[in-house]
Design a protein around this motif. Structure first.
Motif, PDB file in Angstrom:
ATOM      1  N   ALA A   1       0.819  -1.217   0.000  1.00 12.12           N
ATOM      2  CA  ALA A   1       0.000   0.000   0.000  1.00 12.12           C
ATOM      3  C   ALA A   1       0.848   1.259   0.000  1.00 12.12           C
ATOM      4  O   ALA A   1       0.307   2.364  -0.037  1.00 12.12           O
ATOM      5  CB  ALA A   1      -0.916  -0.004   1.219  1.00 12.12           C
ATOM      6  N   LYS A   2       2.186   1.092   0.049  1.00 11.60           N
ATOM      7  CA  LYS A   2       3.131   2.204   0.089  1.00 11.60           C
ATOM      8  C   LYS A   2       2.890   3.116   1.291  1.00 11.60           C
ATOM      9  O   LYS A   2       3.030   4.331   1.221  1.00 11.60           O
ATOM     10  CB  LYS A   2       3.064   3.013  -1.208  1.00 11.60           C
ATOM     11  N   LYS A   3       2.522   2.470   2.420  1.00 11.44           N
ATOM     12  CA  LYS A   3       2.310   3.203   3.653  1.00 11.44           C
ATOM     13  C   LYS A   3       2.968   2.456   4.824  1.00 11.44           C
ATOM     14  O   LYS A   3       2.311   2.041   5.781  1.00 11.44           O
ATOM     15  CB  LYS A   3       0.817   3.383   3.933  1.00 11.44           C
ATOM     16  N   PRO A   4       4.291   2.263   4.742  1.00 12.17           N
ATOM     17  CA  PRO A   4       4.965   1.550   5.832  1.00 12.17           C
ATOM     18  C   PRO A   4       4.967   2.378   7.112  1.00 12.17           C
ATOM     19  O   PRO A   4       5.062   3.604   7.077  1.00 12.17           O
ATOM     20  CB  PRO A   4       6.394   1.358   5.297  1.00 12.17           C
ATOM     21  N   THR A   5       4.830   1.694   8.240  1.00 10.73           N
ATOM     22  CA  THR A   5       4.862   2.362   9.543  1.00 10.73           C
ATOM     23  C   THR A   5       6.078   1.897  10.325  1.00 10.73           C
ATOM     24  O   THR A   5       6.444   0.712  10.292  1.00 10.73           O
ATOM     25  CB  THR A   5       3.591   2.065  10.351  1.00 10.73           C
TER      26      THR A   5
END
Length: 234
Positions: free
Chosen positions: A187-191
Motif C-alpha cells: 500500500a506504500k504506507k509503511p509504519t
C-alpha cells in the motif's frame, strides 16, 4: 438423500472451521502435553537437564551478560560465549519464585514444564492466525492444527524444558509481522512501529536460539525485495 448429505457435510464443515473446534484442539493438546509433563521421568530427551541447569545457573545473576564461566557450569559448555541464552535467562525469574515455595527438584521441573506448555500453546494460537492470514480456510486450518497436535513429538516437545518452546511462538509472531509489513509496503504506507517490532522480535528470537537467524534473514530479504518492487520497480 443428496440434499440431506449436503446439509450434513455443511454442518460438519462449519463445525470444523469454528473457533469452538479450535479450542477443543488446543485443550486436547494441553491435556496430552500436561500428562507427559506430570508423568515423564526427568530428564527427558532434547537436553532437558542442560536447559534446566542453565536456568538454575542464570538464577544467580541479574544480568545475562557473563564475563566468566559460572561455577559448576562446565557441563553446559562455554556459557558466557553461548549466543542462545535468552530463554534460560528469562525462565530464571519464574524459577527464582518457584524455588522459594517448591523445594523438590521434581516439583520445580514440573512447574517449568507447565510454563513451557503455555509457551508452546501460545504458538498454536498464533500459527492459526498465520494460516488464516495466508488465506487457508478455517476448516483446513483447524484440521491442520489437529494433525499437528496428533504428531507424538509435538506434545512431547511442549512438555520439555526446552528453548524451542519459546522459539515456536516467536516464529509465528515473525510471520504475522512480516505479513503486516508486506501489506504496508504494497500500500506504500509503511509504519515504523511494524518494522521496529519485527526487528525487535527477530533479534530477541535470535538470542533465544541462534538457529533462528536464517529465518529472520529470510524475512528481511523478502521485505527488502518487496520494498524495491513497490517503490522502485515501477
Amino acid at each position: 438423500m443428496y440434499e440431506a448429505m449436503k446439509i450434513v457435510l455443511s454442518r460438519i464443515t462449519t463445525f470444523l472451521g469454528s473457533r469452538r473446534f479450535f479450542w477443543i484442539i488446543l485443550g486436547f493438546f494441553v491435556f496430552e502435553a500436561a500428562w507427559i509433563a506430570l508423568s515423564a521421568v526427568y530428564p527427558q530427551a532434547f537436553d532437558e537437564d542442560s536447559h534446566f541447569g542453565l536456568i538454575k545457573t542464570y538464577a544467580h545473576y541479574w544480568l545475562p551478560f557473563l564475563s566468566q564461566q559460572p561455577p559448576h557450569a562446565d557441563a553446559f559448555g562455554a556459557v558466557p560465549r553461548d549466543p542462545s541464552y535468552l530463554y534460560h535467562y528469562l525462565l530464571s525469574f519464574p524459577y527464582r519464585l518457584i524455588a522459594l515455595t517448591v523445594h523438590s527438584q521434581i516439583g520445580q521441573v514440573i512447574v517449568l514444564r507447565l510454563l513451557n506448555i503455555a509457551l508452546f500453546s501460545s504458538g498454536l494460537v498464533l500459527f492459526r492466525q498465520v494460516l488464516l492470514r495466508a488465506r487457508v480456510s478455517q476448516a483446513l486450518t483447524n484440521v491442520s492444527l489437529l494433525s499437528f497436535a496428533l504428531i507424538p513429538i509435538a506434545p512431547q516437545l511442549a512438555a520439555h524444558i526446552n528453548y524451542d518452546n519459546l522459539v515456536f511462538p516467536l516464529v509465528a509472531w515473525t510471520c504475522l509481522l512480516t505479513f503486516s509489513a508486506c501489506d504496508q509496503l504494497h500500500a506504500k504506507k509503511p509504519t515504523a512501529r511494524t518494522f521496529i517490532t519485527l526487528a525487535a522480535v527477530g533479534l530477541l528470537a535470535s538470542q533465544v536460539k541462534y538457529a533462528f537467524v536464517p529465518i529472520f534473514l529470510g524475512a528481511v530479504l523478502f521485505l527488502a525485495v518487496m520494498a524495491w518492487r513497490n517503490f522502485h520497480g515501477q
